[in-house]
Every structure is written in structure tokens, then in C-alpha cells.
Design an enzyme around this catalytic site. Structure first.
Site, short mmCIF file in Angstrom:
data_model
loop_
_atom_site.label_atom_id
_atom_site.label_comp_id
_atom_site.label_asym_id
_atom_site.label_seq_id
_atom_site.Cartn_x
_atom_site.Cartn_y
_atom_site.Cartn_z
N ILE A 101 170.44 137.83 62.49
CA ILE A 101 169.50 138.25 61.60
C ILE A 101 170.11 139.78 62.33
O ILE A 101 170.39 140.79 61.70
CB ILE A 101 167.89 138.29 60.98
CG1 ILE A 101 168.31 137.04 60.37
CG2 ILE A 101 167.06 139.65 60.65
CD1 ILE A 101 166.85 136.73 60.35
N ARG A 132 158.15 137.70 61.66
CA ARG A 132 157.09 136.70 61.60
C ARG A 132 155.83 137.76 61.23
O ARG A 132 155.58 138.33 62.57
CB ARG A 132 156.87 135.22 62.56
CG ARG A 132 157.70 134.21 62.02
CD ARG A 132 157.34 133.90 60.78
NE ARG A 132 158.11 132.39 60.71
CZ ARG A 132 159.18 132.51 60.05
NH1 ARG A 132 159.73 133.90 59.34
NH2 ARG A 132 159.75 131.54 59.91
N GLU A 151 149.23 134.50 55.34
CA GLU A 151 149.93 134.71 53.58
C GLU A 151 149.59 133.55 53.14
O GLU A 151 149.92 131.92 53.24
CB GLU A 151 151.50 134.76 53.87
CG GLU A 151 151.66 135.80 54.69
CD GLU A 151 153.59 135.52 55.49
OE1 GLU A 151 154.77 134.45 54.73
OE2 GLU A 151 153.76 136.50 55.60
N HIS A 194 157.49 138.40 51.99
CA HIS A 194 158.26 137.54 52.41
C HIS A 194 159.20 137.33 51.50
O HIS A 194 159.48 135.84 51.58
CB HIS A 194 156.84 136.66 52.82
CG HIS A 194 158.31 135.66 53.75
ND1 HIS A 194 156.89 135.33 54.93
CD2 HIS A 194 158.80 136.07 54.72
CE1 HIS A 194 158.24 135.00 56.31
NE2 HIS A 194 159.47 135.09 55.62
#
Length: 317
Positions: free
Chosen positions: A150, A230, A259, A278
Site C-alpha cells: 500500500i 488500523r 468500529e 473503513h
């Protein structure tokens, strides 16, 4: 013959492409099976795997030798119960790189080009623009914490805008599209020069609350924080203080510690904070990429070849 446990939400993409001599059972998000999983050796878990579901699968299918998760992060899987089992764990590293990197670029541009303010002017039918000074990304500095798939994808897209791209990782090494990469904790010294701080690290004991008050105070007052890693990597109490008192220019969180974020959470009301649910990894191509990776690893598993994306369970990624 190899027997698999497949999540219901990915079965459509995977089942038509399985070798003819494989068998499978499906499992839902609560750990309910449509067949007997007791002799299954392979487990592909579904999205947002709950510990209760994981533990139910492990208890019901004691012969599992390999588990693959579609997520890049595995902190939710590495429970004490899981670690008691001798199971190879592989993750979905790489399948999310394109959508998440595009999302990060959109967040940077959203902030730099003041799209929130422009939308408010639109809604008020206000043509005035004398107050607008829209920063360019050219010659700005972005520090990416986490230079895996990423982080690399973010860097490659940023370079097209003429930005300086710095990276922080445990073991520094030269990588394409990064102007500078430093090692663990060395990135702290760079913070006063950083315009955008992007968090793309896994959650481990070492990275929990990594973005703390010291880090936020070290950024310039126009600095902007983006977290696509995270939620627990960011100390949310420190961020609340930073935004309330104006230490930094703003933040965008695609992930938070709890979450889904409760509607009554004070985070929703913080100034200059954008919260997204998210969603940065969601893409029409995501399930196909997950299936392709799993099927390739399944062939490797059946042929005794090394698997892709093996997780170091002690390191946590």
C-alpha cells in the site's frame, strides 16, 4: 483430495475455479456451516472476521493447516486461541493497494484544494473566491509510515504530482518513488518538515498508539494526518487534543479504534476531521483479486510449494 472452508461472501468468485478433486463447505459470518468441516485442511475466512467466529471454526475444524485472510492486517486473527494452533497464516497483502492508494490521494487533494469549503460555498450560492488560496502538491512533503504494497502504491501516485515522498519502516532500504527512507523511530526527526503524514502500518504491539502527542506536536501547524492502517495506531485522545487546540491543520481517518464508530462519539464533531467508514479498500475488483490470490496459493499448497504472503505471527504481519 483437499477440503476447504469458504466464506459465503466469496464463494461465488472461488467455487467455479476450484480443482475438480477439491471439496468445500461454506461458512457464514457467525461460524455456521452448510456441511461437515471436521476434515477441512484449508480455511479462507471472510471479511470482518469476529474472534467468536474464528474460534468456532478452529474448534469445529481441528485439521486446518493453512488459513488465508482477505485482509492485510491480521491483529484480529492473532488471538491466544489461534496461536495455540499450528496453522500457516497468509494475508491479502497487495489486493488493496490500488483502491487504498487512490483513496489517500483523494484525501490529500480534498484537504489541499479545500473541497469542504468549496462545497459549503456552493451550497450557499456564494461565488466569492478572494479568501481562496489552494496549495499545490508539487514540492510538498509526504511521509508514509509503512512501505509495504500500500505504501509503495501511494508513493508511485504521489510522484506524479511532484511531491517529495519519504518513508518510514523497520529496516530502511531504497525503494522506487521514495526520495528518502529511514528506519524505526528515525522518522520522528523528519516531522517538522512534513506536510502530510500517512499511516499505512499494521497494528502490532510496537505500533499501537504510535501517533501520539509527541508526534502530533512535532508536525507543523498546517500538517495533515491520514490513517488508512488500523485505528489503534493513532492515539485518539492525543488527536482530539491536537485538533481542538489547533496543533495541526487537520486529519482524515478511514479507520478508528472502535468500529463501527458510535454516533455519539465525540470524534464526529472534531474540527477539521474527516471520518470515513473503513471504506478505502472497497472496489469492484476486490473480490476478484482476493480469489486470484487464494487460488494461486491453493495450487501452491497442494503442490507443496511456498505460499505467498506468509504472516510472521510473532511480528504480527
Amino acid at each position: 483430495m483437499t477440503k476447504l472452508i469458504l466464506p459465503i461472501e466469496l464463494a461465488t468468485e472461488i467455487e467455479p475455479n476450484l480443482p475438480s478433486d477439491t471439496k468445500f463447505v461454506r461458512v457464514d459470518s457467525d461460524g455456521n456451516f452448510d456441511g461437515d468441516p471436521s476434515d477441512a485442511e484449508v480455511y479462507l475466512n471472510g471479511f470482518k472476521l469476529k474472534p467468536t467466529t474464528l474460534h468456532k471454526v478452529l474448534e469445529t475444524a481441528p485439521k486446518i493447516r493453512w488459513q488465508q485472510t482477505p485482509s492485510a492486517g491480521v491483529n484480529h486473527i492473532l488471538t491466544p486461541t489461534f496461536l495455540e494452533h499450528d496453522i500457516i497464516l497468509t494475508n491479502g497483502a497487495g489486493v488493496h493497494a490500488i483502491p487504498i492508494s487512490e483513496f489517500v490521494l483523494s484525501l490529500i487533494l480534498y484537504h489541499a484544494k479545500q473541497l469542504r469549503e468549496l462545497q459549503a460555498s456552493h451550497d450557499q450560492h456564494d461565488w466569492r473566491k478572494s479568501w481562496l488560496v489552494l496549495p499545490e502538491l508539487a514540492n510538498s512533503t509526504v511521509l508514509i509510515l509503512g512501505t509495504g504494497n500500500i505504501g509503495k502504491a501511494i508513493a508511485s501516485r504521489l510522484k506524479a504530482f511532484g511531491t517529495r515522498v519519504w518513508g518510514g519502516r523497520r529496516r530502511p532500504e531504497a525503494l522506487p518513488n521514495f526520495d528518502k527512507i529511514v528506519g524505526q523511530n528515525e522518522w520522528h526527526a523528519l516531522l517538522p518538515e512534513v506536510d502530510y503524514l500517512v499511516v499505512a502500518t499494521p497494528l502490532t504491539p510496537e505500533t499501537k498508539a504510535l501517533i501520539d502527542e509527541e508526534v502530533l506536536r512535532s508536525l507543523p501547524n498546517h500538517g495533515y494526518l491520514i490513517n488508512v492502517g488500523r485505528g489503534a495506531v493513532v492515539d485518539e485522545s492525543a488527536l482530539t487534543k491536537a485538533l481542538t487546540e489547533g496543533w495541526i491543520g487537520g486529519a482524515a481517518l478511514d479507520t478508528v479504534s472502535i468500529e463501527p464508530l458510535p454516533p455519539e462519539s465525540p470524534l464526529w464533531s472534531l474540527p477539521n476531521l474527516l471520518i470515513t467508514p473503513h471504506t478505502s479498500a472497497i472496489s469492484p475488483a476486490l473480490k476478484e483479486r482476493i480469489a486470484t490470490l487464494f487460488l494461486d496459493n491453493l495450487a501452491r499448497f497442494r503442490n507443496g510449494q511456498p505460499l505467498r504472503n506468509i504472516v510472521n505471527k510473532q511480528a504480527g504481519y
